[in-house]
Design a protein around this motif. Structure first.
Motif, PDB file in Angstrom:
ATOM      1  N   LEU A 110       1.932  27.955  62.370  1.00  0.00           N
ATOM      2  CA  LEU A 110       3.030  28.557  63.137  1.00  0.00           C
ATOM      3  C   LEU A 110       2.850  30.059  63.378  1.00  0.00           C
ATOM      4  CD1 LEU A 110       6.030  26.700  61.457  1.00  0.00           C
ATOM      5  CD2 LEU A 110       4.800  26.105  63.550  1.00  0.00           C
ATOM      6  N   ASN A 111       2.525  30.813  62.347  1.00  0.00           N
ATOM      7  CA  ASN A 111       2.376  32.267  62.461  1.00  0.00           C
ATOM      8  C   ASN A 111       3.656  32.917  62.997  1.00  0.00           C
ATOM      9  OD1 ASN A 111       0.828  34.624  62.108  1.00  0.00           O
ATOM     10  ND2 ASN A 111       0.237  34.648  64.262  1.00  0.00           N
ATOM     11  N   TRP A 112       4.812  32.517  62.421  1.00  0.00           N
ATOM     12  CA  TRP A 112       6.113  33.053  62.833  1.00  0.00           C
ATOM     13  C   TRP A 112       6.510  34.206  61.910  1.00  0.00           C
ATOM     14  CZ3 TRP A 112       9.245  27.814  63.304  1.00  0.00           C
ATOM     15  CH2 TRP A 112       8.749  27.097  64.408  1.00  0.00           C
ATOM     16  N   ALA A 113       6.583  35.402  62.439  1.00  0.00           N
ATOM     17  CA  ALA A 113       6.983  36.563  61.652  1.00  0.00           C
ATOM     18  C   ALA A 113       8.506  36.600  61.519  1.00  0.00           C
ATOM     19  CB  ALA A 113       6.478  37.847  62.308  1.00  0.00           C
ATOM     20  N   VAL A 114       8.991  36.742  60.293  1.00  0.00           N
ATOM     21  CA  VAL A 114      10.437  36.818  60.045  1.00  0.00           C
ATOM     22  C   VAL A 114      10.741  37.984  59.113  1.00  0.00           C
ATOM     23  CG1 VAL A 114      10.837  34.346  60.380  1.00  0.00           C
ATOM     24  CG2 VAL A 114      10.290  35.196  58.096  1.00  0.00           C
ATOM     25  N   GLU A 115      11.929  38.529  59.265  1.00  0.00           N
ATOM     26  CA  GLU A 115      12.373  39.601  58.390  1.00  0.00           C
ATOM     27  C   GLU A 115      13.161  39.021  57.225  1.00  0.00           C
ATOM     28  OE1 GLU A 115      14.673  42.128  60.903  1.00  0.00           O
ATOM     29  OE2 GLU A 115      12.923  43.016  61.891  1.00  0.00           O
ATOM     30  N   GLN A 116      13.361  39.820  56.207  1.00  0.00           N
ATOM     31  CA  GLN A 116      14.159  39.392  55.061  1.00  0.00           C
ATOM     32  C   GLN A 116      15.540  38.950  55.537  1.00  0.00           C
ATOM     33  OE1 GLN A 116      14.768  42.480  52.190  1.00  0.00           O
ATOM     34  NE2 GLN A 116      16.048  41.252  50.862  1.00  0.00           N
ATOM     35  N   GLY A 117      16.027  37.838  54.991  1.00  0.00           N
ATOM     36  CA  GLY A 117      17.344  37.343  55.380  1.00  0.00           C
ATOM     37  C   GLY A 117      17.449  35.836  55.298  1.00  0.00           C
ATOM     38  N   SER A 118      18.498  35.299  55.916  1.00  0.00           N
ATOM     39  CA  SER A 118      18.755  33.858  55.902  1.00  0.00           C
ATOM     40  C   SER A 118      18.447  33.244  57.262  1.00  0.00           C
ATOM     41  CB  SER A 118      20.220  33.579  55.542  1.00  0.00           C
ATOM     42  OG  SER A 118      20.497  34.034  54.228  1.00  0.00           O
ATOM     43  N   TYR A 119      17.946  32.025  57.226  1.00  0.00           N
ATOM     44  CA  TYR A 119      17.585  31.309  58.450  1.00  0.00           C
ATOM     45  C   TYR A 119      17.938  29.833  58.298  1.00  0.00           C
ATOM     46  CZ  TYR A 119      14.825  35.477  59.447  1.00  0.00           C
ATOM     47  OH  TYR A 119      14.435  36.772  59.679  1.00  0.00           O
ATOM     48  N   TRP A 120      17.988  29.145  59.444  1.00  0.00           N
ATOM     49  CA  TRP A 120      18.198  27.700  59.457  1.00  0.00           C
ATOM     50  C   TRP A 120      16.951  27.023  60.002  1.00  0.00           C
ATOM     51  CZ3 TRP A 120      22.630  24.994  57.960  1.00  0.00           C
ATOM     52  CH2 TRP A 120      23.767  25.772  57.699  1.00  0.00           C
ATOM     53  N   VAL A 121      16.557  25.920  59.386  1.00  0.00           N
ATOM     54  CA  VAL A 121      15.533  25.044  59.955  1.00  0.00           C
ATOM     55  C   VAL A 121      16.253  23.826  60.506  1.00  0.00           C
ATOM     56  CG1 VAL A 121      13.598  23.518  59.459  1.00  0.00           C
ATOM     57  CG2 VAL A 121      13.671  25.782  58.438  1.00  0.00           C
ATOM     58  N   VAL A 122      16.013  23.527  61.777  1.00  0.00           N
ATOM     59  CA  VAL A 122      16.685  22.405  62.440  1.00  0.00           C
ATOM     60  C   VAL A 122      15.657  21.341  62.806  1.00  0.00           C
ATOM     61  CG1 VAL A 122      18.091  21.691  64.400  1.00  0.00           C
ATOM     62  CG2 VAL A 122      18.473  23.932  63.357  1.00  0.00           C
ATOM     63  N   PHE A 123      15.908  20.117  62.344  1.00  0.00           N
ATOM     64  CA  PHE A 123      15.054  18.964  62.652  1.00  0.00           C
ATOM     65  C   PHE A 123      15.748  18.137  63.734  1.00  0.00           C
ATOM     66  CE2 PHE A 123      14.217  20.022  58.218  1.00  0.00           C
ATOM     67  CZ  PHE A 123      12.834  20.053  58.169  1.00  0.00           C
ATOM     68  N   THR A 124      15.040  17.861  64.816  1.00  0.00           N
ATOM     69  CA  THR A 124      15.591  17.054  65.901  1.00  0.00           C
ATOM     70  C   THR A 124      14.577  15.995  66.313  1.00  0.00           C
ATOM     71  OG1 THR A 124      16.819  18.973  66.730  1.00  0.00           O
ATOM     72  CG2 THR A 124      16.595  17.100  68.213  1.00  0.00           C
ATOM     73  N   SER A 125      15.029  14.749  66.431  1.00  0.00           N
ATOM     74  CA  SER A 125      14.121  13.665  66.817  1.00  0.00           C
ATOM     75  C   SER A 125      14.434  13.159  68.217  1.00  0.00           C
ATOM     76  CB  SER A 125      14.229  12.506  65.824  1.00  0.00           C
ATOM     77  OG  SER A 125      15.532  11.965  65.829  1.00  0.00           O
ATOM     78  N   THR A 126      13.404  12.663  68.873  1.00  0.00           N
ATOM     79  CA  THR A 126      13.549  12.022  70.183  1.00  0.00           C
ATOM     80  C   THR A 126      12.885  10.657  70.084  1.00  0.00           C
ATOM     81  OG1 THR A 126      13.425  14.176  71.264  1.00  0.00           O
ATOM     82  CG2 THR A 126      13.143  12.239  72.655  1.00  0.00           C
ATOM     83  N   TYR A 127      13.686   9.647  69.786  1.00  0.00           N
ATOM     84  CA  TYR A 127      13.191   8.288  69.615  1.00  0.00           C
ATOM     85  C   TYR A 127      13.962   7.349  70.546  1.00  0.00           C
ATOM     86  CZ  TYR A 127      11.248   9.981  65.156  1.00  0.00           C
ATOM     87  OH  TYR A 127      10.568  10.662  64.185  1.00  0.00           O
ATOM     88  N   GLY A 128      13.576   6.099  70.533  1.00  0.00           N
ATOM     89  CA  GLY A 128      14.296   5.097  71.301  1.00  0.00           C
ATOM     90  C   GLY A 128      15.655   4.805  70.677  1.00  0.00           C
ATOM     91  N   SER A 129      16.516   4.165  71.437  1.00  0.00           N
ATOM     92  CA  SER A 129      17.888   3.902  70.981  1.00  0.00           C
ATOM     93  C   SER A 129      17.945   2.961  69.787  1.00  0.00           C
ATOM     94  CB  SER A 129      18.719   3.321  72.132  1.00  0.00           C
ATOM     95  OG  SER A 129      18.143   2.116  72.596  1.00  0.00           O
ATOM     96  N   GLU A 130      16.891   2.155  69.587  1.00  0.00           N
ATOM     97  CA  GLU A 130      16.883   1.198  68.480  1.00  0.00           C
ATOM     98  C   GLU A 130      16.132   1.720  67.253  1.00  0.00           C
ATOM     99  OE1 GLU A 130      18.708  -1.543  68.705  1.00  0.00           O
ATOM    100  OE2 GLU A 130      19.253  -0.823  70.716  1.00  0.00           O
ATOM    101  N   SER A 131      15.838   2.995  67.229  1.00  0.00           N
ATOM    102  CA  SER A 131      15.070   3.567  66.119  1.00  0.00           C
ATOM    103  C   SER A 131      15.788   3.419  64.786  1.00  0.00           C
ATOM    104  CB  SER A 131      14.810   5.053  66.379  1.00  0.00           C
ATOM    105  OG  SER A 131      14.227   5.660  65.254  1.00  0.00           O
TER     106      SER A 131
END
Length: 200
Positions: A110-131
């Protein structure tokens, strides 16, 4: 040529040590005992970083279906410190998935630079309706906060047993080593001497 080599050494950064800044441990719930990880569902966990860092990879523990999963980094809560609504999206990475049992899945390099503090990680899926993919919970080390998004609305999941697995691997910002700085100074001195000889 020697001068160029010395200068290159002088500006070379020190080796940054990678480490897990967040590690909840592997969830103990079996697949099906956690939350359904289907399209239209986003699950978020809040974590903190102790200093300015570069995030190398983010891992989540979930089962998969044929489709795609995105792992995104959001700023701190839009509804205030300690709230449950992630702020603005900062970075995102996605990868294709296939049918599979619950395991650690990572967005790496990733190589994502972040400063000291709080963050959220969000997981999102894109699957079929019957997953039937799911995100088991019950980790040993819970995060600072949890949230889930359904139908375009965020809900506080801190007391709902979400407790998903999260690992965040990061490195300290690379800084020049003392030896490299000394070589850099020597390189400048050599350049200065060469310049004086040309004038003479």
């Amino acid at each position: 040529m020697t001068v160029v080599f010395l200068l290159a050494l002088g500006v070379a950064p020190g080796v940054a040590q990678a480490a897990l800044v967040t590690d909840t441990g592997t969830p103990s719930n079996a697949v099906g005992a956690g939350w359904a990880f289907n399209s239209g569902h986003s699950y978020a966990g809040r974590f903190s970083v102790p200093s300015d860092l570069t995030i190398n990879s983010i891992e989540g523990y979930f089962s998969t279906d044929a489709g795609e999963v995105s792992i995104s980094l959001f700023s701190n809560s839009a509804d205030g410190e300690g709230g449950f609504i992630p702020g603005s999206a900062l970075r995102s990475a996605s990868f294709a998935t296939s049918l599979g049992e619950a395991a650690w899945h990572a967005a790496a390099g990733l190589n994502w630079a972040v400063e000291q503090g709080s963050y959220w990680v969000v997981f999102t899926s894109t699957y079929g309706s019957e997953s039937q993919a799911s995100m088991p919970g019950a980790v040993a080390s819970a995060l600072d906060g949890y949230a889930l998004e359904q139908g375009g609305q965020w809900h506080d999941a801190a007391g709902l047993g979400l407790d998903q697995g999260l690992r965040v691997d990061a490195s300290a910002m690379a800084v020049p080593e003392p030896g490299s700085m000394a070589l850099f100074g020597l390189g400048l001195a050599v350049v200065g001497m060469a310049s004086r000889r040309k004038r003479a």
